[in-house]
Enzyme design. Structure first.
Site, mmCIF file in Angstrom:
data_model
loop_
_atom_site.group_PDB
_atom_site.id
_atom_site.type_symbol
_atom_site.label_atom_id
_atom_site.label_comp_id
_atom_site.label_asym_id
_atom_site.label_seq_id
_atom_site.Cartn_x
_atom_site.Cartn_y
_atom_site.Cartn_z
ATOM 1 N N SER A 190 5.007 -6.093 -33.930
ATOM 2 C CA SER A 190 5.985 -6.026 -35.024
ATOM 3 C C SER A 190 5.332 -6.566 -36.292
ATOM 4 O O SER A 190 4.100 -6.613 -36.383
ATOM 5 C CB SER A 190 7.244 -6.798 -34.650
ATOM 6 O OG SER A 190 8.272 -6.512 -35.569
ATOM 7 N N ASN A 191 6.118 -6.977 -37.247
ATOM 8 C CA ASN A 191 5.547 -7.515 -38.484
ATOM 9 C C ASN A 191 6.423 -8.652 -39.011
ATOM 10 O O ASN A 191 7.437 -8.977 -38.411
ATOM 11 C CB ASN A 191 5.389 -6.394 -39.523
ATOM 12 C CG ASN A 191 6.709 -5.686 -39.771
ATOM 13 O OD1 ASN A 191 7.678 -6.290 -40.187
ATOM 14 N ND2 ASN A 191 6.746 -4.380 -39.472
ATOM 15 N N ASP A 192 6.042 -9.213 -40.148
ATOM 16 C CA ASP A 192 6.677 -10.428 -40.657
ATOM 17 C C ASP A 192 7.993 -10.203 -41.399
ATOM 18 O O ASP A 192 8.558 -11.155 -41.940
ATOM 19 C CB ASP A 192 5.716 -11.134 -41.627
ATOM 20 C CG ASP A 192 4.759 -12.029 -40.883
ATOM 21 O OD1 ASP A 192 5.100 -12.426 -39.758
ATOM 22 O OD2 ASP A 192 3.670 -12.313 -41.427
#
Ligand code: C5P
Length: 404
Positions: A211-213
């Site tokens: 995923s990402n931030d």
């Protein structure tokens, strides 16, 4: 969000009265001036002194204890309040307000208040489902007051049922909405708005993912602000743990492909689509159905990735009446990159932010955005909270659309 607003907090006698010290603090933190009026039974649960100290204002508890000969205190209080909240509202006070009874300080002051009230009922589930209470709540709604639906949860009686005071942040949200909406033309009234939020989750196996931030905060703020502008808002989110904004329908998804399906289901009758989600460009090619085990022979694990669909570009390709708003997180050449994204994805607006700056982008509460339209107008906003940025984005987009 409530700077210099005069908020009257009217407390009646239920066990949830003890929470009103915290509600007063939350309102004050939002910038409001808070004054409190308490029924005699409320004083059995929390002392006027507690609220006086927190609000730095005297607390009214008795209609005839007139301390200021120059005015009638309950009339002065009723007129002072820009917004009046009744919390917790007992069945008794609900009955009084609905029927115009004024026989003690709370009901008497509220009868002299000429704006719609915000009422947060909290009581035993049987009192709440009593036909008289239901009838009185319906009357209050008919008269234009806002009733905050009680929560279902653990009651003071020791069992789970409907009747709990809602989370205090929900009450504060309703107050903020009432205040902000006063200054907003309802430009999204009757319009369907789809907003996506959060980073997509691409599973590797049942317990691992890529995923990402992205925190989802900007998307949630845009959904909230769209609802304040009168929109019928459908939020497609990857963030199950975030509190759903009041009045917004939330649908949870994980992966880019699930998000694409969800957005496309809403697309035909949507007027605005805001792609605030950080969609993963790649997904795992051979997602494992079972948890991947360590091989034990020190060999590397290779995960193959394949490209995800570009949701925004897909929507752009089949756009009819919709206005498409995309985001661009950039670290350089902000405007040029945003312009080329508008063209490539057939979007109408791109909200660009420089994620290399401290107060901008992922996982912070503030953002510094540049709003760019397909006709090459550029609106640069200073750093502000994501909620203020969301309001400014809608204002810019809606006023431009209104002019054209
Ligand atoms: O191309 P880039 O990822 O910078 O574009 C950002 C915009 O495109 C955002 O609005 C994002 O939600 C959207 N996007 C998308 N599908 C992807 C990647 C990005 O809709 N696969």
């Amino acid at each position: 969000m409530l700077t210099d607003q005069n908020v009257g907090l009217f407390i009646t006698g239920g066990i949830a009265s003890y929470k009103m010290a915290e509600l007063a603090r939350l309102l004050i933190k939002q910038g409001a001036n808070v004054r409190v009026v308490m029924s005699r039974s409320a004083t059995e649960f929390i002392t006027p002194m507690t609220l006086q100290i927190l609000t730095k204002n005297e607390v009214l508890t008795d209609t005839f204890e007139e301390r200021h000969p120059e005015f009638v205190q309950h009339v002065e209080m009723a007129q002072w309040a820009d917004i009046a909240i009744v919390a917790p509202a007992t069945a008794n006070v609900i009955g009084k307000i609905a029927n115009g009874i004024a026989d003690e300080i709370v009901s008497t002051t509220l009868l002299a208040h000429d704006k719609p009230l915000i009422i947060a009922p909290a009581m035993n589930d049987r009192m709440l489902s009593n036909p008289a209470t239901k009838r009185n709540l319906a009357l209050l709604e008919e008269d234009g007051h806002t009733i905050i639906e009680p929560d279902t949860g653990f009651l003071a009686e020791g069992y789970e049922a409907r009747g709990r005071l809602p989370e205090l942040t929900r009450i504060v949200d309703v107050v903020i909405k009432r205040h902000v909406q006063k200054g907003l033309r309802q430009l999204l009234h009757g319009k369907k708005v789809v907003v996506t939020a959060g980073g997509t989750v691409e599973r590797i196996d049942p317990v691992r993912y890529i995923s990402n931030d992205s925190s989802g905060k900007m998307g949630y703020a845009l959904a909230r602000a769209a609802e304040w502008y009168g929109g019928d808002v459908h939020l497609i989110s990857t963030k199950k743990s975030m509190v759903a904004p009041e009045g917004v329908t939330v649908e949870y998804v994980e992966s880019a492909r699930e998000m694409q399906e969800a957005v496309e289901r809403q697309y035909d009758d949507a007027q605005f689509v805001v792609m605030a989600a950080a969609v993963s460009d790649y997904r795992v090619k051979n997602k494992a159905d079972q948890k991947i085990k360590k091989s034990g022979d020190s060999s590397d694990l290779v995960i193959d990735l394949e490209e995800n669909p570009d949701i925004l570009a897909g929507l752009g390709a089949k756009k009819k009446h919709q206005t498409l708003i995309g985001f661009a997180a950039e670290t350089e050449n902000l405007i040029e990159n945003a312009m080329s994204k508008i063209k490539r994805k057939n979007a109408d607006w791109i909200i660009a932010n420089d994620v290399s700056k401290d107060g901008s982008g992922f996982n912070v509460d503030t953002n510094e955005v540049t709003i760019i339209s397909s006709d090459k107008s550029v609106y640069q906003l200073p750093e502000m909270t994501k909620l203020d940025a969301a309001l400014s984005i809608w204002q810019t987009v809606l006023e431009a659309e209104d002019r054209s």
